[in-house]
Design an enzyme around this catalytic site. Structure first.
Site, PDB file in Angstrom:
ATOM      1  CB  CYS A 173     -38.009 -26.829  -0.089  1.00  0.00           C
ATOM      2  SG  CYS A 173     -36.358 -26.611  -0.302  1.00  0.00           S
TER       3      CYS A 173
ATOM      4  NE  ARG B   1     -41.780 -27.540   4.722  1.00  0.00           N
ATOM      5  CZ  ARG B   1     -41.905 -28.544   5.439  1.00  0.00           C
ATOM      6  NH1 ARG B   1     -42.584 -28.670   6.438  1.00  0.00           N
ATOM      7  NH2 ARG B   1     -41.325 -29.792   4.986  1.00  0.00           N
TER       8      ARG B   1
ATOM      9  CD1 TRP C  16     -33.016 -22.626   4.854  1.00  0.00           C
ATOM     10  CD2 TRP C  16     -31.932 -24.572   4.849  1.00  0.00           C
ATOM     11  NE1 TRP C  16     -31.776 -22.707   5.787  1.00  0.00           N
ATOM     12  CE2 TRP C  16     -31.339 -24.025   5.757  1.00  0.00           C
ATOM     13  CE3 TRP C  16     -31.476 -26.092   4.588  1.00  0.00           C
ATOM     14  CZ2 TRP C  16     -30.278 -24.415   6.392  1.00  0.00           C
ATOM     15  CZ3 TRP C  16     -30.545 -26.630   5.299  1.00  0.00           C
ATOM     16  CH2 TRP C  16     -29.942 -25.942   6.215  1.00  0.00           C
TER      17      TRP C  16
ATOM     18  CG  ASN D  71     -38.745 -30.585   0.962  1.00  0.00           C
ATOM     19  OD1 ASN D  71     -37.574 -30.292   1.089  1.00  0.00           O
ATOM     20  ND2 ASN D  71     -39.647 -30.787   1.702  1.00  0.00           N
ATOM     21  N   GLY D  72     -35.901 -31.949  -0.861  1.00  0.00           N
ATOM     22  CA  GLY D  72     -35.206 -33.007  -0.622  1.00  0.00           C
ATOM     23  C   GLY D  72     -33.814 -32.770  -1.136  1.00  0.00           C
TER      24      GLY D  72
ATOM     25  CD  GLU E 187     -34.120 -24.898  23.646  1.00  0.00           C
ATOM     26  OE1 GLU E 187     -33.324 -25.784  23.263  1.00  0.00           O
ATOM     27  OE2 GLU E 187     -34.842 -24.323  23.174  1.00  0.00           O
TER      28      GLU E 187
ATOM     29  CE  LYS F 271     -36.004 -21.725  21.639  1.00  0.00           C
ATOM     30  NZ  LYS F 271     -35.032 -22.718  21.046  1.00  0.00           N
TER      31      LYS F 271
ATOM     32  CD  GLU G 160     -32.850 -21.547  17.899  1.00  0.00           C
ATOM     33  OE1 GLU G 160     -33.119 -21.739  16.798  1.00  0.00           O
ATOM     34  OE2 GLU G 160     -33.572 -22.093  18.984  1.00  0.00           O
TER      35      GLU G 160
ATOM     36  CG  HIS H  87     -14.203 -29.572  36.632  1.00  0.00           C
ATOM     37  ND1 HIS H  87     -13.213 -30.236  37.567  1.00  0.00           N
ATOM     38  CD2 HIS H  87     -15.192 -29.801  37.387  1.00  0.00           C
ATOM     39  CE1 HIS H  87     -13.631 -30.836  38.629  1.00  0.00           C
ATOM     40  NE2 HIS H  87     -14.920 -30.520  38.426  1.00  0.00           N
TER      41      HIS H  87
ATOM     42  CE  LYS I  84     -41.058 -24.896  14.077  1.00  0.00           C
ATOM     43  NZ  LYS I  84     -40.841 -24.586  15.413  1.00  0.00           N
TER      44      LYS I  84
END
Ligand code: AGP
Length: 651
Positions: free
Chosen positions: A2, A36, A96, A122-123, A521, A525, A528, A544, A646
């Site tokens: 957050c 965030r 969040w 936050n947490g 990666e 990208k 997301e 395979h 983030k």
């Protein structure tokens, strides 16, 4: 994950001229922190009308609270509809969700039943349900399902206890400070807390355990933030709050204690980037700005690293006894890299270089898996954490576990003063600058660069590489920014490729050897940002199983090995032929002048020539641009993708 902001302004700044500075600072801070977490937001202002400024009767102060689900704009609209009076202090929170849906009731701040105390957090409070049950048995009424609301009610109870106890009351100017000292000892889990007390409108009390908290020092005003971006436009003079500290902050005073009330200190630092880093500088999105900053991010990360006299790479932080530290590094027999998401893929890239240069095994572990698989970690292990935010709880806990097992730890991090940095034995900062967009781009290339520097540091102190050999590789690295620029300059052509594929439903990414993590990666990208199914594979794995997926509707990106690896290159050319034979389009990234690539692929992006180990620093750029362009062509918010934050500061 957050965003938290706090402001304490002087009387002359607020009440006398009736300015709404406390509100403006809180909202500006939340705007910069929205990356965030952004599923709800709220603020609390503590107000003491000017006509009673000199009146000691605290009862005239009061709280004003506004909070709304959804993006910050919803809160701003709410405040416009229901304006707030000027205030001396304010706290703000952008969330969040971890406990409870994103609703108005679950949004922070949470308030005590008598509207005396407001709190943001936050947490995660891991013993919240037990504490809630006890509070409800004592008649406390809850309006949300969050863990945070438990804390504000506990705080109100402890405030009552402190005010009823003559001794305790005399101990501190602000009862809220003492109440906070009593509350934090009852909490298990992770927290950054900020609280205001309606009876003392000039103070904010903060507490930190595992989640981030920094203080900004202004002129006649002071600030709190979950990171410095909350107040960077007002001051660059900051204090990093350490683990298990409580801060009592007013407009002209910052008092730091430990959880027992013993005076303590934070770590002063100066923020070395300006507010423009927190704005888009003319680009439509932070992500485009940050992709275009990649050459500079790599160049800055390399700057001044090589010590001409010792012939060694310099770390940013080493233990006080550097000789003992380096002696232990000479005896390690294994390196374990712990990270999450994109940072973990940077670790997978680095493994190829570090093993090649240092000739010791390098394992790369997803941080959240690492400590639960009973890993073999001891004093002969070096654990390297990679984290842009330095607050990813999974990575912090993995690094902490490694330390407890006796391993040396080194952090590769982009955020000064972050929790992971503070707990590591050694630190090598990436210098990507502020990365606002949730998708990691310039941080990724900086992480690889820093990991290479770390590999060269280890190789030189362990005697695997002579100074001239280290210098040769550093010189190759120093040429990379210009070569990244050549790919960034193809932003438009790569974007056009993406626009032509905007209706695709799934994409495969294939890479071999050091190109394999790049494939992973590239797939991440696309997932997301464009919410498209994508998978990264080791090219050798194709036959395979995954080749069954290939048909005319499945475009495939292939990262071709450098021509300096002819054996690998030939194998991947064969893969391309197998894919083409099944009707799929093949897009390749390949060395410039790679004739076979152009011959077999539908579209080829030319990679400027670099040594094979450095190719990931270039190859990822077109894949970032491709994902960016496809997402924006679908009208998606690339800076704040759905469901993501983030920094994931909960396990
Ligand atoms: C990647 O685009 C994401 N932002 C995510 O995978 C991120 O890399 C991961 O959560 C790790 O974050 P950190 O680097 O801040 O620890």
């Amino acid at each position: 994950m957050c965003g938290i902001v706090g402001y304490a302004g002087g009387n002359d700044k607020n009440i006398v001229d009736d300015s709404d500075r406390a509100l403006v600072v809180a909202l500006n801070g939340l705007t910069r922190l929205e990356y965030r977490g952004y599923d709800s937001a709220g603020i609390a202002l503590c107000t003491r009308p000017s006509n009673i400024l000199d009146d000691d009767s605290a009862s005239k102060s009061y709280l004003q609270v506004r909070k709304k689900a959804g993006r910050l704009k919803n809160l701003i609209d709410e405040i416009e509809t229901h304006p707030l009076l000027p205030a001396q202090t304010s706290i703000g929170h952008t969330r969040w969700a971890t406990h409870g849906e994103p609703t108005d009731f679950n949004a922070h701040p949470h308030i005590s039943n008598d509207l005396r105390v407001a709190l943001i957090h936050n947490g995660i409070i891991e013993n919240a349900s037990k504490l809630r049950q006890a509070l409800e048995e004592r008649g406390v009424h809850f309006t949300s399902v969050t863990d945070t609301e438990v804390v504000v009610h506990l705080l109100r109870e402890e405030l009552r206890f402190v005010e009823d106890d003559d001794n305790l009351r005399k101990k501190t100017k602000y009862p809220l400070t003492h109440a906070m000292q009593r509350v934090v000892k009852q909490l298990n889990g992770t927290f950054t807390l900020l609280a205001v007390d309606a009876s003392f409108s000039d103070v904010i009390v903060g507490a930190k355990h595992d989640s981030p908290l920094v203080v900004g020092l202004g002129d006649g005003e002071n600030f709190f933030g979950s990171d410095v971006v909350a107040f960077i436009e007002y001051t660059s003079n900051a204090i990093e709050i350490q683990q298990d500290q409580i801060v009592t902050l007013t407009s002209n005073d910052v008092v730091i204690t430990d959880f027992d009330g013993n005076l303590s200190t934070g770590k002063h630092f100066t923020v070395d980037w300006d507010v423009s880093a927190a704005t888009k500088s003319g680009y439509k999105t932070f992500m485009e700005k940050e992709i275009r900053e990649e050459p500079k991010a790599v160049a800055d990360t390399l700057l001044g690293r090589f010590d001409e006299t010792t012939g060694c790479i310099k770390l940013d932080k080493v233990p006080h006894d550097v000789n003992a530290f380096e002696e232990r590094l000479r005896t390690i027999n294994k390196v374990i890299i712990v990270a999450c998401g994109t940072a973990a893929y940077a670790g997978l890239v680095a493994r190829y270089a570090i093993e090649h240069w240092c000739r010791i095994p390098v394992e790369v572990e997803l941080a959240h898996e690492f400590r639960y698989r009973d890993p073999i970690v001891n004093s002969e292990t070096l654990v390297v954490s990679i984290s842009q935010s330095g607050e990813t709880m999974d990575t912090l806990m993995a690094q902490r576990y490694a330390s407890e097992q006796g391993a040396q730890t080194i952090s590769i991090c982009n955020t000064k003063g972050a929790s992971i940095v503070r707990e590591a034995d050694g630190v090598l900062y990436t210098r990507a600058g502020l990365e606002v967009s949730v998708a990691s781009t310039k941080a990724f290339v900086s992480q690889i660069t820093a990991a290479y520097l770390l590999g060269l540091y280890l190789a030189s102190i362990r005697g695997n590489k002579y100074t001239d050999e280290v210098l040769e590789i550093v010189d190759d690295l120093c040429e990379v920014p210009d070569k990244i620029q050549e790919l960034v300059d193809q932003f438009e052509s790569i974007s056009n490729l993406a626009h032509g594929l905007r209706d695709i439903k799934s994409v495969l990414f294939l890479g071999r050897n050091i190109g394999y993590p790049v494939a992973l990666e590239g797939a991440l990208k696309l997932k997301e940002l464009a919410y498209i199914h994508a998978e990264g594979f080791a090219a050798g794995e194709l036959k395979h199983g995954p080749i069954a997926l290939i048909d005319a509707n499945m475009p495939v990106f292939v990262i071709l090995p450098s021509l300096s690896r002819p054996q690998l290159h030939a194998k991947v050319i064969s893969n391309i032929q197998e894919i083409k034979a099944r009707g799929a389009q093949v897009f390749t990234i390949a060395d410039a002048q790679d004739i076979q690539a152009h011959e077999h692929a539908t579209f080829t992006i030319d990679r400027p020539i670099v040594p094979s180990l450095l190719t990931p620093l270039l190859d990822i750029v077109p894949l970032q641009i491709f994902a960016y362009a496809l997402a924006t062509s679908k009208g998606l918010d690339v800076d704040k993708p759905r469901n993501l934050a983030k920094s994931v500061t909960v396990e």
